[in-house]
Write a protein that holds these residues in place. Structure first.
Motif, mmCIF file in Angstrom:
data_model
loop_
_atom_site.group_PDB
_atom_site.id
_atom_site.type_symbol
_atom_site.label_atom_id
_atom_site.label_comp_id
_atom_site.label_asym_id
_atom_site.label_seq_id
_atom_site.Cartn_x
_atom_site.Cartn_y
_atom_site.Cartn_z
ATOM 1 N N GLU A 10 0.840 -1.209 0.000
ATOM 2 C CA GLU A 10 0.000 0.000 0.000
ATOM 3 C C GLU A 10 0.872 1.255 0.000
ATOM 4 N N GLU A 11 1.937 1.246 0.788
ATOM 5 C CA GLU A 11 2.835 2.400 0.863
ATOM 6 C C GLU A 11 3.580 2.630 -0.453
ATOM 7 N N LEU A 12 3.874 1.553 -1.170
ATOM 8 C CA LEU A 12 4.620 1.639 -2.430
ATOM 9 C C LEU A 12 3.711 1.810 -3.635
ATOM 10 N N GLY A 13 2.400 1.838 -3.410
ATOM 11 C CA GLY A 13 1.439 1.804 -4.498
ATOM 12 C C GLY A 13 1.627 2.873 -5.553
ATOM 13 N N SER A 14 1.841 4.109 -5.138
ATOM 14 C CA SER A 14 1.950 5.195 -6.118
ATOM 15 C C SER A 14 3.166 5.015 -7.015
ATOM 16 N N GLU A 15 4.270 4.540 -6.460
ATOM 17 C CA GLU A 15 5.456 4.322 -7.299
ATOM 18 C C GLU A 15 5.266 3.120 -8.214
ATOM 19 N N LEU A 16 4.629 2.065 -7.725
ATOM 20 C CA LEU A 16 4.341 0.919 -8.590
ATOM 21 C C LEU A 16 3.475 1.355 -9.771
ATOM 22 N N ALA A 17 2.473 2.179 -9.505
ATOM 23 C CA ALA A 17 1.597 2.658 -10.574
ATOM 24 C C ALA A 17 2.361 3.504 -11.578
ATOM 25 N N ALA A 18 3.280 4.317 -11.095
ATOM 26 C CA ALA A 18 4.048 5.197 -11.976
ATOM 27 C C ALA A 18 4.979 4.415 -12.901
ATOM 28 N N LEU A 19 5.338 3.204 -12.502
ATOM 29 C CA LEU A 19 6.256 2.383 -13.295
ATOM 30 C C LEU A 19 5.538 1.472 -14.296
ATOM 31 N N ALA A 20 4.210 1.430 -14.240
ATOM 32 C CA ALA A 20 3.458 0.468 -15.048
ATOM 33 C C ALA A 20 3.655 0.670 -16.542
ATOM 34 N N ASP A 21 3.666 1.912 -17.005
ATOM 35 C CA ASP A 21 3.863 2.173 -18.432
ATOM 36 C C ASP A 21 5.247 1.716 -18.890
ATOM 37 N N GLU A 22 6.255 1.946 -18.061
ATOM 38 C CA GLU A 22 7.607 1.509 -18.416
ATOM 39 C C GLU A 22 7.665 -0.009 -18.527
ATOM 40 N N ASN A 23 7.015 -0.701 -17.604
ATOM 41 C CA ASN A 23 6.992 -2.163 -17.663
ATOM 42 C C ASN A 23 6.363 -2.649 -18.965
ATOM 43 N N GLU A 24 5.257 -2.001 -19.347
ATOM 44 C CA GLU A 24 4.597 -2.403 -20.584
ATOM 45 C C GLU A 24 5.503 -2.157 -21.785
ATOM 46 N N SER A 25 6.189 -1.025 -21.795
ATOM 47 C CA SER A 25 7.088 -0.689 -22.901
ATOM 48 C C SER A 25 8.273 -1.653 -22.982
ATOM 49 N N LEU A 26 8.802 -2.037 -21.826
ATOM 50 C CA LEU A 26 9.939 -2.959 -21.782
ATOM 51 C C LEU A 26 9.548 -4.385 -22.180
ATOM 52 N N GLY A 27 8.273 -4.732 -21.956
ATOM 53 C CA GLY A 27 7.841 -6.113 -22.172
ATOM 54 C C GLY A 27 8.280 -7.022 -21.045
ATOM 55 N N LYS A 28 8.621 -6.426 -19.919
ATOM 56 C CA LYS A 28 9.000 -7.161 -18.706
ATOM 57 C C LYS A 28 8.994 -6.155 -17.562
ATOM 58 N N LEU A 29 9.068 -6.643 -16.342
ATOM 59 C CA LEU A 29 9.132 -5.730 -15.204
ATOM 60 C C LEU A 29 10.464 -5.001 -15.188
ATOM 61 N N SER A 30 10.409 -3.718 -14.877
ATOM 62 C CA SER A 30 11.645 -2.944 -14.753
ATOM 63 C C SER A 30 12.413 -3.390 -13.518
ATOM 64 N N ASP A 31 13.683 -3.092 -13.503
ATOM 65 C CA ASP A 31 14.508 -3.444 -12.341
ATOM 66 C C ASP A 31 13.977 -2.758 -11.084
ATOM 67 N N ARG A 32 13.487 -1.514 -11.233
ATOM 68 C CA ARG A 32 12.973 -0.793 -10.066
ATOM 69 C C ARG A 32 11.705 -1.444 -9.535
ATOM 70 N N THR A 33 10.823 -1.889 -10.434
ATOM 71 C CA THR A 33 9.616 -2.577 -9.982
ATOM 72 C C THR A 33 9.984 -3.825 -9.192
ATOM 73 N N VAL A 34 10.921 -4.586 -9.709
ATOM 74 C CA VAL A 34 11.357 -5.805 -9.019
ATOM 75 C C VAL A 34 11.960 -5.462 -7.668
ATOM 76 N N GLU A 35 12.728 -4.385 -7.616
ATOM 77 C CA GLU A 35 13.325 -3.951 -6.351
ATOM 78 C C GLU A 35 12.243 -3.643 -5.327
ATOM 79 N N LEU A 36 11.178 -2.979 -5.766
ATOM 80 C CA LEU A 36 10.076 -2.642 -4.855
ATOM 81 C C LEU A 36 9.355 -3.904 -4.371
ATOM 82 N N LEU A 37 9.118 -4.840 -5.280
ATOM 83 C CA LEU A 37 8.420 -6.074 -4.902
ATOM 84 C C LEU A 37 9.267 -6.906 -3.941
ATOM 85 N N ARG A 38 10.561 -6.939 -4.171
ATOM 86 C CA ARG A 38 11.455 -7.663 -3.245
ATOM 87 C C ARG A 38 11.440 -7.003 -1.866
#
Length: 393
Positions: A10-38
């Motif tokens: 919940e605390e990371l939600g806004s940053e996860l949302a902000a990275l969603a377009d980049e993930n779609e463009s990359l065709g995979k999760l960005s390194d930053r998204t993975v860092e947040l999930l870890r």
């Protein structure tokens, strides 16, 4: 009480949302998204405490996946798929768990479970070859769960058909770039993987039927309730949780965007009873999907906790409801998307991405209603299920 991992997401939600377009463009999760999930610990929810996990209730795992998917469907999907693998790995030879997690408890494992390969028996294990599509999150995983047919030693399936789940380290399989070009859930990076004559030690394998029936844990002396649940209830849980979470995110965005929207008629949408009726009905349907999904896995957990066996009918009921949860939630999303206005279809509007991600999520085989509903009706009447139909029940 909310699990601490859900709170961190919940605390990371806004940053996860902000990275969603980049993930779609990359065709995979960005390194930053993975860092947040870890950092949030979502993938370790079902991992044994002995290896840095939480051994959380599966309901809490599903809630964490939904929370991620509310912000980014692709990230939620990867959490739902990859997050189930520690649960299965815990039921295998402890030597494998030590191999995977001893150096890094945050090691991720990908999978395509479909038996697209042949595992030919050799001294000490098997030799595996094959090609598997849909290995979600594979770029960020160091191991892969693969489904394979037991071979006859000559590269052909042995009879009767036996399905194995095998686990390979990254050096034993190839990820094929360019194989994930899709209209939704692009950020999951669900690419093809290829294996060419890799040796699989016996301890890195388990028969699917043992995980399916919830007996794999017993075979290695594991007594925790979590690890006695059937594969056919646990594996779909994370995937459907992601779809429900996507629909929850779409609903929240819809309400936010409609609050100040003025229709071409000059009427503010918040004064349009037809749009508001659809939003209220959709909210009820999505909430019902959430409650029913969590209720199903909670009931099975309570049965195992009480020492009661889980029958085929119990499993069929949970699968029936899990499939219905996904379809109900996406149907509700369709109703609000149709009333979101022309701007909803712009590529810069996340609404269209939620809509695409949700529909692609329905394409997964665990959301196909025909076999699940058919099997449920047979089980409810006390009739035998044909063997192929039992695979995902």
């Amino acid at each position: 009480m909310t699990h601490e991992v859900v709170g961190r997401v919940e605390e990371l939600g806004s940053e996860l949302a902000a990275l969603a377009d980049e993930n779609e463009s990359l065709g995979k999760l960005s390194d930053r998204t993975v860092e947040l999930l870890r950092s949030a610990g979502v993938i370790r929810m079902l991992q044994p405490k002995a290896y840095g996990g939480y051994e959380a209730h599966p309901r809490e795992f599903a809630e964490a996946v939904m929370e991620v998917a509310r912000h980014d469907g692709a990230a939620g999907w990867v959490c739902g798929v990859v997050g189930v693998h520690p649960w299965e790995l815990a039921q295998m030879n402890p030597k494998l768990a030590q191999e995977v997690w001893n150096d890094d408890p945050d090691t991720w494992i990908a999978s395509p479970y479909m038996p697209n390969g042949i595992a030919d028996p050799v001294d000490g294990g098997y030799v595996l070859s094959g090609r598997w599509p849909f290995s979600s999150g594979s770029d960020h995983c160091r191991w892969d769960f693969l489904g394979a047919l037991l071979g006859d030693g000559k590269g052909r399936p042995a009879g009767p058909i036996t399905v194995l789940h095998v686990v390979l380290p990254r050096e034993d399989y190839e990820i094929i770039d360019g194989t994930w070009d899709v209209v939704g859930l692009s950020g999951t990076g669900s690419k093809d993987v290829v294996v060419d004559k890799a040796f699989i030690p016996e301890y890195r394998t388990v028969r699917q039927e043992m995980v399916q029936e919830g007996t794999a844990a017993e075979a290695i002396g594991l007594t925790d309730t979590l690890y006695k649940l059937p594969f056919s209830s646990m594996f779909p849980l994370g995937i459907t949780a992601a779809v429900v979470g996507i629909c929850e995110g779409a609903l929240a965005l819809h309400l936010s965007q409609q609050k100040e929207r003025v229709a071409v008629t000059g009427v503010q949408v918040r004064d349009d009873p037809y749009v508001l009726y659809a939003a209220g009905e959709a909210a009820a349907e999505i909430a019902a999907s959430r409650v029913q999904l969590l209720d199903g896995i909670s009931r099975l957990y309570d049965q195992v906790e009480a020492g009661k066996p889980i029958s085929l009918e119990d499993r069929a009921n949970v699968r029936r409801n899990q499939v219905r949860c996904a379809w109900r939630a996406v149907a509700a999303l369709d109703e609000i998307f149709a009333r979101s206005g022309g701007n909803a279809i712009r590529k810069g509007n996340p609404m269209q991405r939620y809509w695409r991600d949700a529909h692609v999520g329905l394409q997964h085989m665990i959301h196909v209603p025909g076999a699940a509903y058919h099997a449920n009706a047979l089980a409810a009447m006390g009739l035998e299920l044909p063997e192929p139909m039992r695979i995902l029940i």
